[in-house]
Design an enzyme around this catalytic site. Structure first.
Site, short mmCIF file in Angstrom:
data_model
loop_
_atom_site.label_atom_id
_atom_site.label_comp_id
_atom_site.label_asym_id
_atom_site.label_seq_id
_atom_site.Cartn_x
_atom_site.Cartn_y
_atom_site.Cartn_z
N ARG A 87 -7.17 -22.91 16.09
CA ARG A 87 -6.99 -24.08 16.96
C ARG A 87 -7.00 -25.38 16.17
O ARG A 87 -6.46 -26.39 16.60
CB ARG A 87 -8.12 -24.09 18.01
CG ARG A 87 -7.83 -24.98 19.20
CD ARG A 87 -8.98 -24.94 20.19
NE ARG A 87 -10.21 -25.42 19.60
CZ ARG A 87 -11.41 -24.86 19.79
NH1 ARG A 87 -11.54 -23.80 20.57
NH2 ARG A 87 -12.49 -25.35 19.22
N TYR A 146 9.43 -43.23 28.75
CA TYR A 146 9.71 -41.87 29.21
C TYR A 146 8.91 -41.62 30.49
O TYR A 146 7.69 -41.85 30.53
CB TYR A 146 9.26 -40.92 28.09
CG TYR A 146 9.44 -39.45 28.31
CD1 TYR A 146 10.71 -38.90 28.47
CD2 TYR A 146 8.35 -38.60 28.31
CE1 TYR A 146 10.87 -37.54 28.64
CE2 TYR A 146 8.50 -37.23 28.48
CZ TYR A 146 9.77 -36.72 28.65
OH TYR A 146 9.91 -35.36 28.81
N ASP A 206 6.52 -44.45 20.73
CA ASP A 206 7.26 -43.20 20.91
C ASP A 206 8.56 -43.37 20.12
O ASP A 206 9.46 -44.10 20.52
CB ASP A 206 7.54 -42.96 22.40
CG ASP A 206 8.23 -41.61 22.65
OD1 ASP A 206 8.95 -41.13 21.76
OD2 ASP A 206 8.06 -41.05 23.76
N LYS A 236 12.92 -32.47 20.17
CA LYS A 236 14.28 -33.02 20.17
C LYS A 236 14.93 -32.83 18.79
O LYS A 236 15.29 -31.72 18.44
CB LYS A 236 14.23 -34.48 20.59
CG LYS A 236 13.45 -34.72 21.90
CD LYS A 236 14.19 -34.20 23.12
CE LYS A 236 13.33 -34.14 24.39
NZ LYS A 236 12.70 -35.38 24.80
#
Ligand SMILES: *Cc1c(COP(=O)(O)O)cnc(C)c1O
Length: 389
Positions: free
Chosen positions: A54, A107, A179, A204
């Site tokens: 993790r 966004y 972002d 993306k």
């Protein structure tokens, strides 16, 4: 080392992986320690080395090393999605009673997180006009802790004056988060423009093949510890397979982006000359209202831009979109393939003056031959005109 050389070599250590060119996909939960001494050292230095799946595997760490270098930041943290990168960053830097300034062009899921979870936690969000520039200073309050930028805006493509906004934010001791999904670390260098924490939906362009979800957060040195502690506490970690796909995508990011840029500009320029089109919103076109900012701050433009059509009834738009062969309809972008998505109803704005008279489309121009893409759109526009009667 020049950028493209770095991209080919970053995060790879063949000698440590039996000579294999790429780091393998390490599937790991626990990492065993060879001695009590090593175990105790691991306990004292929770963010170093490899100790539990993790907290990172050699695969995720290779990706983080490569991206931190490419962004020009101190360190990077990989996340299971772009949105996870955004929400973890917001949670790291604001607390109850704080105020946050959010670009109105953000966004949409980021907006929902601010209006939902953050509001419930006692954090107040003010949305500002993306083109505010240095005028952001007037919106800063004594409790403004964080200023969030996204340039260009999601869907609507306004360019932000990031250096001016960052200067005003820093004067008030606020953290500047960006972002940077559209620009990618290749076309926009956030840390050279005053950003403290840069994040991207690696889903993306970095992954680039529409086959994995991945996010990355990169910070300057002073902000790293706080972010890492928060992310670790949230239990967020991408799978090694996804990190490996991110590394694979990274190796060709530069050549893909160059082609996305060229194809995108060719299609955008063609659209701009069409009588059915009201305007094309592509920051690299001189007609874009924020073109001067793009020229000043960006090193390129990928294949994502907006198109406003002249007013047309819904059935005509449906005829245009439903019949497209190469532009598939779907969210996301950044893969090798072309996509189109209509903006109807999905653009929520409370600041600025965003408005369209006709249907609005967001296009992602992929790596197909632009002549074929233009022919596909040309046939689509013919169906649109026919539908307008
Ligand atoms: C897609 C996207 C995100 C979210 O990324 P996911 O990996 O889909 O969670 C965040 N910001 C921008 C600008 C995006 O386009």
């Amino acid at each position: 080392m020049k950028r493209d050389t770095f991209i080919a070599h970053a995060g790879r250590h063949p000698a440590e992986q039996r000579g294999a060119v790429n780091p393998p996909v390490y599937r790991a939960s626990t990492i065993v320690q060879p001695s009590l001494d090593a175990l105790e050292h691991a306990r004292r230095t929770p963010f170093e080395g490899v100790r539990y799946g993790r907290l990172g595997t050699p695969t995720t760490q290779a990706l983080e090393e490569a991206v931190a270098g490419l962004e020009g930041g101190w360190r990077s943290i990989s996340m299971p999605s772009g949105l996870a990168a955004i929400t973890a960053t917001l949670l790291a830097f604001v607390e109850a009673g704080d105020h946050l300034l959010m670009t109105d062009g953000v966004y949409l899921p980021t907006r929902r997180f601010c209006d939902g979870a953050l509001a419930r936690l006692g954090v107040e969000t003010t949305y500002y006009d993306p083109t505010v520039g240095a005028g952001i200073a007037a919106l800063i309050r004594p409790n403004t802790r964080l200023v969030f930028v996204e340039s260009p805006s999601s869907m609507t493509f306004e360019m932000q004056d990031v250096p001016a906004i960052a200067a005003a934010a820093h004067a008030a001791d606020a953290v500047v988060v960006m972002d940077n999904t559209w620009g990618t670390p290749l076309f926009f260098k956030p840390f050279e423009h005053g950003v403290d924490v840069s994040l991207q939906a690696a889903t993306k362009y970095l992954v680039g093949h529409s086959d994995a979800m991945l996010g990355l957060i990169t910070t300057t040195e002073p902000h790293w510890q706080r972010l890492k502690v928060t992310v670790t506490g949230l239990g967020q970690a991408p799978g090694s397979e996804e990190a490996w796909l991110g590394l694979r995508g990274l190796r060709t990011l530069s050549v893909r982006l160059e082609r996305h840029q060229r194809n995108g500009l060719e299609v955008a320029t063609w659209l701009e000359g069409r009588p059915e089109v009201a305007r094309v919103l592509h920051p690299a076109l001189p007609s874009h209202p924020g073109h001067h900012i793009w020229r000043r701050d960006f090193l390129g433009a990928p294949g994502l831009f907006g198109v406003e059509l002249k007013p047309a009834p819904k059935p005509a738009l449906a005829a245009m979109l439903d019949g497209l062969d190469l532009f598939a309809m779907g969210y996301s972008w950044g893969g090798f393939e072309s996509l189109v998505v209509p903006g109807d109803g999905s653009i929520t704005r409370t600041a600025g003056d965003w408005r369209t008279d006709g249907p609005y489309l967001r296009l992602h121009v992929g790596l197909e031959d632009p002549a074929d893409l233009i022919a596909d759109l040309e046939a689509g526009l013919a169906r649109l005109v026919k539908g307008c009667g």
